[in-house]
Motif scaffolding. Structure first.
Motif, mmCIF file in Angstrom:
data_model
loop_
_atom_site.group_PDB
_atom_site.id
_atom_site.type_symbol
_atom_site.label_atom_id
_atom_site.label_comp_id
_atom_site.label_asym_id
_atom_site.label_seq_id
_atom_site.Cartn_x
_atom_site.Cartn_y
_atom_site.Cartn_z
ATOM 1 N N SER A 1 6.170 -8.121 -0.847
ATOM 2 C CA SER A 1 6.578 -7.232 0.241
ATOM 3 C C SER A 1 5.348 -6.639 0.916
ATOM 4 O O SER A 1 4.213 -6.810 0.454
ATOM 5 C CB SER A 1 7.469 -6.097 -0.294
ATOM 6 O OG SER A 1 6.738 -5.274 -1.187
ATOM 7 N N GLY A 2 5.585 -5.940 2.021
ATOM 8 C CA GLY A 2 4.532 -5.181 2.678
ATOM 9 C C GLY A 2 3.317 -5.977 3.070
ATOM 10 O O GLY A 2 3.416 -7.069 3.634
ATOM 11 N N ILE A 3 2.142 -5.439 2.750
ATOM 12 C CA ILE A 3 0.882 -6.078 3.113
ATOM 13 C C ILE A 3 0.777 -7.465 2.498
ATOM 14 O O ILE A 3 0.364 -8.425 3.157
ATOM 15 C CB ILE A 3 -0.308 -5.200 2.666
ATOM 16 C CG1 ILE A 3 -0.308 -3.870 3.402
ATOM 17 C CG2 ILE A 3 -1.631 -5.935 2.899
ATOM 18 C CD1 ILE A 3 -1.308 -2.865 2.844
ATOM 19 N N ASP B 1 2.807 -10.132 4.304
ATOM 20 C CA ASP B 1 2.227 -10.497 5.597
ATOM 21 C C ASP B 1 0.945 -11.290 5.422
ATOM 22 O O ASP B 1 0.634 -12.180 6.228
ATOM 23 C CB ASP B 1 1.974 -9.248 6.441
ATOM 24 C CG ASP B 1 2.280 -9.485 7.908
ATOM 25 O OD1 ASP B 1 1.355 -9.751 8.684
ATOM 26 O OD2 ASP B 1 3.466 -9.437 8.283
ATOM 27 N N ASN C 1 -4.348 -7.001 -3.784
ATOM 28 C CA ASN C 1 -3.536 -6.186 -2.891
ATOM 29 C C ASN C 1 -2.556 -5.282 -3.636
ATOM 30 O O ASN C 1 -2.226 -4.198 -3.168
ATOM 31 C CB ASN C 1 -2.752 -7.115 -1.949
ATOM 32 C CG ASN C 1 -1.619 -6.392 -1.257
ATOM 33 O OD1 ASN C 1 -1.820 -5.558 -0.385
ATOM 34 N ND2 ASN C 1 -0.395 -6.709 -1.664
ATOM 35 N N GLU D 1 3.097 1.549 7.329
ATOM 36 C CA GLU D 1 4.547 1.504 7.140
ATOM 37 C C GLU D 1 4.922 0.370 6.187
ATOM 38 O O GLU D 1 5.022 -0.787 6.581
ATOM 39 C CB GLU D 1 5.258 1.325 8.480
ATOM 40 C CG GLU D 1 6.765 1.493 8.395
ATOM 41 C CD GLU D 1 7.438 1.554 9.753
ATOM 42 O OE1 GLU D 1 8.671 1.657 9.789
ATOM 43 O OE2 GLU D 1 6.724 1.507 10.784
ATOM 44 N N THR D 2 5.118 0.723 4.931
ATOM 45 C CA THR D 2 5.556 -0.231 3.905
ATOM 46 C C THR D 2 6.572 0.470 3.005
ATOM 47 O O THR D 2 6.914 1.636 3.213
ATOM 48 C CB THR D 2 4.379 -0.726 3.041
ATOM 49 O OG1 THR D 2 3.881 0.374 2.262
ATOM 50 C CG2 THR D 2 3.252 -1.300 3.896
ATOM 51 N N GLU D 3 7.007 -0.232 1.958
ATOM 52 C CA GLU D 3 7.940 0.353 0.999
ATOM 53 C C GLU D 3 7.270 1.396 0.100
ATOM 54 O O GLU D 3 7.962 2.128 -0.617
ATOM 55 C CB GLU D 3 8.538 -0.739 0.104
ATOM 56 C CG GLU D 3 9.399 -1.754 0.838
ATOM 57 C CD GLU D 3 9.893 -2.848 -0.095
ATOM 58 O OE1 GLU D 3 9.563 -2.790 -1.307
ATOM 59 O OE2 GLU D 3 10.607 -3.743 0.377
ATOM 60 N N TYR E 1 7.638 8.308 9.317
ATOM 61 C CA TYR E 1 7.132 7.252 10.191
ATOM 62 C C TYR E 1 7.523 7.472 11.651
ATOM 63 O O TYR E 1 6.838 6.992 12.556
ATOM 64 C CB TYR E 1 7.632 5.889 9.716
ATOM 65 C CG TYR E 1 7.002 5.430 8.416
ATOM 66 C CD1 TYR E 1 5.619 5.479 8.240
ATOM 67 C CD2 TYR E 1 7.776 4.944 7.361
ATOM 68 C CE1 TYR E 1 5.031 5.071 7.057
ATOM 69 C CE2 TYR E 1 7.194 4.524 6.170
ATOM 70 C CZ TYR E 1 5.824 4.593 6.027
ATOM 71 O OH TYR E 1 5.233 4.186 4.860
ATOM 72 N N GLN F 1 0.738 -1.258 10.680
ATOM 73 C CA GLN F 1 1.676 -2.267 10.202
ATOM 74 C C GLN F 1 0.947 -3.245 9.280
ATOM 75 O O GLN F 1 -0.278 -3.399 9.375
ATOM 76 C CB GLN F 1 2.301 -3.015 11.388
ATOM 77 C CG GLN F 1 3.095 -2.127 12.330
ATOM 78 C CD GLN F 1 4.273 -1.461 11.646
ATOM 79 O OE1 GLN F 1 5.053 -2.118 10.949
ATOM 80 N NE2 GLN F 1 4.413 -0.156 11.823
ATOM 81 N N PRO F 2 1.671 -3.908 8.376
ATOM 82 C CA PRO F 2 1.012 -4.872 7.490
ATOM 83 C C PRO F 2 0.155 -5.898 8.230
ATOM 84 O O PRO F 2 -0.897 -6.309 7.719
ATOM 85 C CB PRO F 2 2.195 -5.527 6.772
ATOM 86 C CG PRO F 2 3.227 -4.448 6.708
ATOM 87 C CD PRO F 2 3.098 -3.720 8.013
#
Length: 258
Positions: free
Chosen positions: A16-18, A21, A92, A199-201, A219, A226-227
């Motif tokens: 998820s998130g970074i 991506d 990460n 903006e991630t979980e 947010y 953003q990721p």
């Protein structure tokens, strides 16, 4: 990115998130991406996305609980057996509990230490070992950190203090690794990226026990990173010429004042 086509990169926290991506971005640049996480089904789902399926690279999902050393060592054994080498490691994965120094639980602190620090150290050690086994001297290690590792402000919530401590330690570990690699006359490069509000979980996890605050409300008050912004910074590091070592990238949303 031409020299990285067909080469192998490990992305931890890829579900998820970074991390997610990063997987999407790097396969589109022709890399073979090993995405690892506990929630391996999410990585499988990413691998089925059109932009990933039709990319020149490929995404391989491997399950790993980074809080367990035995699982990390198995992950690297699998990489060694499947690919024979590793060219890039992006540390990460990370997590943050709302655990103040005076009231947080030792279980929450230990969980953050295991994932944010010990996993980074073990993955880095195993990466360099594998690179040197295969005489890879142009590899790259990237640690995804945070601006929390640079300073705490008066506005910083008390629950962030232990998490910030782990991020300060990442700065020290990154510099220490750079010095140890130089002592080996190695050309393996090391960098870190320190994003501000993104903006991630992660914020939802941090606020899970606080019914008075919602991540969505936070947010909506600014245009957060953003990721993809972090993935673009990774590309910047990888695209740097061999005589350049990008060491620490700090980026914040324009609206973030501290």
């Amino acid at each position: 990115m031409e020299r990285w086509k067909g080469r192998v990169v490990l992305v931890t926290g890829a579900s998820s998130g970074i991390g997610a991506d990063l997987c999407r971005t790097l396969v589109q640049h022709g890399m073979t991406v090993v995405g690892c996480a506990r929630r391996i089904d999410r990585i499988w789902a990413i691998s089925e996305e059109d932009q990933v399926k039709n990319a020149s690279g490929k995404l391989i999902a491997m399950k790993c609980d980074l809080s367990q050393e035995s699982e990390i060592l198995k992950l690297f054994d699998d990489i060694r057996q499947t690919f024979g080498h590793l060219d890039v490691c992006i540390n990460n994965a990370g997590l943050g509990h709302n655990a103040p120094l005076l009231s947080g639980s030792t279980e929450e602190w230990r969980n953050m230490l295991n994932v944010n620090i010990m996993a980074v150290c073990i993955c880095t050690q195993q990466t360099v070992k594998l690179m040197r086994e295969r005489s890879i001297d142009d590899g790259q290690i990237i640690n995804i950190s945070s601006t929390l590792g640079h300073r705490l402000t008066a506005e910083s919530p008390m629950g962030l203090n232990f998490l910030a401590g782990t991020k300060f330690m990442i700065r020290a570990l990154t510099e220490g690794l750079r010095k140890e690699l130089k002592a080996l006359n190695s050309s393996i490069r090391v960098a870190s990226i320190s994003p501000g509000i993104i903006e991630t979980e992660a914020l939802e996890v941090f606020l899970k026990n606080d019914p008075t605050r919602k991540a969505s409300d936070f947010y909506s008050s600014m245009q957060a990173l953003q990721p993809k912004d972090i993935a673009d910074s990774v590309l910047y590091i990888l695209e740097a010429p061999q005589h350049v070592e990008v060491h620490d990238v700090l980026l914040r949303p324009y609206d973030q004042s501290s």
